[in-house]
Enzyme design. Sequence first.
Site, mmCIF file in Angstrom:
data_model
loop_
_atom_site.group_PDB
_atom_site.id
_atom_site.type_symbol
_atom_site.label_atom_id
_atom_site.label_comp_id
_atom_site.label_asym_id
_atom_site.label_seq_id
_atom_site.Cartn_x
_atom_site.Cartn_y
_atom_site.Cartn_z
ATOM 1 N N HIS A 8 17.428 56.772 39.848
ATOM 2 C CA HIS A 8 17.157 56.270 38.658
ATOM 3 C C HIS A 8 17.740 56.915 37.706
ATOM 4 O O HIS A 8 17.971 58.148 37.547
ATOM 5 C CB HIS A 8 15.738 56.038 38.594
ATOM 6 C CG HIS A 8 15.397 55.694 37.204
ATOM 7 N ND1 HIS A 8 15.478 54.350 36.854
ATOM 8 C CD2 HIS A 8 15.011 56.393 36.025
ATOM 9 C CE1 HIS A 8 14.953 53.972 35.653
ATOM 10 N NE2 HIS A 8 14.691 55.216 35.213
ATOM 11 N N GLY A 12 44.976 28.097 36.364
ATOM 12 C CA GLY A 12 44.410 28.856 37.726
ATOM 13 C C GLY A 12 43.110 29.326 37.063
ATOM 14 O O GLY A 12 43.230 30.339 36.469
ATOM 15 N N ILE A 40 42.845 36.027 39.634
ATOM 16 C CA ILE A 40 43.843 36.648 38.927
ATOM 17 C C ILE A 40 43.814 36.016 37.438
ATOM 18 O O ILE A 40 44.201 36.686 36.181
ATOM 19 C CB ILE A 40 45.433 36.477 39.422
ATOM 20 C CG1 ILE A 40 45.478 37.430 40.764
ATOM 21 C CG2 ILE A 40 46.428 36.962 38.475
ATOM 22 C CD1 ILE A 40 46.732 36.966 41.589
ATOM 23 N N GLY A 78 55.511 50.936 46.401
ATOM 24 C CA GLY A 78 54.410 50.936 46.073
ATOM 25 C C GLY A 78 53.603 49.546 46.266
ATOM 26 O O GLY A 78 52.486 49.577 46.204
ATOM 27 N N GLY A 79 54.423 48.641 46.197
ATOM 28 C CA GLY A 79 54.154 47.312 46.561
ATOM 29 C C GLY A 79 53.474 46.786 45.186
ATOM 30 O O GLY A 79 53.476 47.322 44.042
ATOM 31 N N LYS A 88 44.039 46.699 35.967
ATOM 32 C CA LYS A 88 42.788 47.301 35.644
ATOM 33 C C LYS A 88 43.124 48.112 34.460
ATOM 34 O O LYS A 88 42.277 48.550 33.699
ATOM 35 C CB LYS A 88 42.384 48.233 36.785
ATOM 36 C CG LYS A 88 41.491 47.224 37.899
ATOM 37 C CD LYS A 88 42.489 45.960 38.324
ATOM 38 C CE LYS A 88 41.743 44.909 38.859
ATOM 39 N NZ LYS A 88 42.480 43.790 39.316
ATOM 40 N N LEU A 102 41.527 34.492 35.864
ATOM 41 C CA LEU A 102 40.229 34.692 34.860
ATOM 42 C C LEU A 102 40.460 36.251 34.387
ATOM 43 O O LEU A 102 40.053 36.584 33.271
ATOM 44 C CB LEU A 102 39.006 34.565 35.546
ATOM 45 C CG LEU A 102 38.561 33.209 35.916
ATOM 46 C CD1 LEU A 102 37.191 33.063 36.603
ATOM 47 C CD2 LEU A 102 38.903 32.139 34.928
ATOM 48 N N SER A 110 41.064 31.363 38.589
ATOM 49 C CA SER A 110 40.402 31.951 39.883
ATOM 50 C C SER A 110 40.577 33.391 39.698
ATOM 51 O O SER A 110 40.506 33.901 38.466
ATOM 52 C CB SER A 110 41.039 31.668 41.284
ATOM 53 O OG SER A 110 40.143 32.475 42.363
#
Length: 457
Positions: A440, A176, A180, A39-40, A51, A182, A178
């Site tokens: 809408h 860091g 990841i 799955g990496g 997430k 944040l 950026s």
Amino acid sequence: MSRTFDAIIVGAGQAGPALALRLVAAGKTVAIVERHLVGGTCVNTGCKPTKTLIASAYAARIARRGADYGVGVGSVSIDMPTVASRARKVILDSRKDTEDWLAGMPGLTFIRGHARFVGPRRLEVNGETIEAAQVFLNVGGRARVPDFPGIDEVDYLTNSTIIPLESVPAHLVVVGGSYIGLEFAQMYRRFGAEVTVVEQGPRLVQREDEDVSGEIRSFLEEEGIEVRTNACCVALARHPEGVSVRVDCTDGSPQVVGTHLLLAVGRRPNTDDLGLDKAGVAVDEAGYITVDDGLATTAEGVWALGDCNGKGAFTHTAWNDYEIVAANLLDGEDRKVSDRILGYALYVDPPLGRVGMTEAQARKSGRPLLVSKRPMSRVGRAVEKGETRGFMKIVADADTKKILGAAILGTGGDEAIHGILDMMNADASIGVLQWAMPIHPTVSELIPTVVGELKPL
């Protein structure tokens, strides 16, 4: 012992299993080799678990804001073992799905082990030699650990080792500022940790426009995250409370003391122990495999897909690498990496959806530009949800009337950006998008309005 296949895939991340399916469907004998987790990055330490954790953090944030919506929820507590267990289940379920997929794939031989080249299109795995006319490298990447002074003296976390954490740090220092870094910073602040972000550069997420960076910093600081930029001399040392991070910023204390340290200063490819030199596969100074526009390496019959080729550090770019290689080799097409329009998202809350050029990049191109920007406080859907931080911005070419890039920093921005991404892929003019009739109430409905407000710089 030696075995011969039509194709060998090294790595079972995003691109590998899908490519294996196409190859076996074409009648080829295929071996896929995986030395660690099927799955990496995405499944095991990236998109899926992060997430999932972000969703838990968002639930905590909304619960604390319940009174704003007329909802009484009482005190909010974090059950971190349950939070971690939820993420772990998502990982294991996703990994098993892929393992089952591979196990049921006719014509595929799955080998667990570390593959190394011993010659052109010949690899050794577990003492066995395997060879094929075609070899596809899908070996991914890992967190880069910089050579900071004191790095060997302190304990630290990376994006991989922080995932299973079952307790909330008293004070998490994130080196860091950026993508990841944040995401984890905001997540753990919402879980209840004190959080400090240390960034060596002058601003956060420096790849983005200054107004994007500034707005992200503003809402992170509003949540109580301390941000230290211009940290030009990062050094680490043990401290009775955990770890001391020397920052030498122009403002504020010269050091930050935390209980936990997360290093989020970039990625490096998993290419340093594959014997690439024995196969004639070239790499650049950072270790990324050199590929052409069709993802072929410098060695005949060898291709590189995913994070290891430096052409994109996202799951969707790895998937598109698979699509390019499969289309060219099996469908007689001529797909190119240079043809794709890059989109991506930063999953802070509110999220940033991005596609194409930044405004700064467009300005540097020297072409005449049209620019439009609308604050999320003027987007009805954002007002209704009580989430009005951020803005929408579009940059277009004044001569061709084609969109060059866009940023949607706001609620639903990671989804709404696809309306612009699709129009750019269709090579449509701004007039086509302006006269679309959106639904809408949505965030996307304001895209034609923002297009209609494009004005020369």
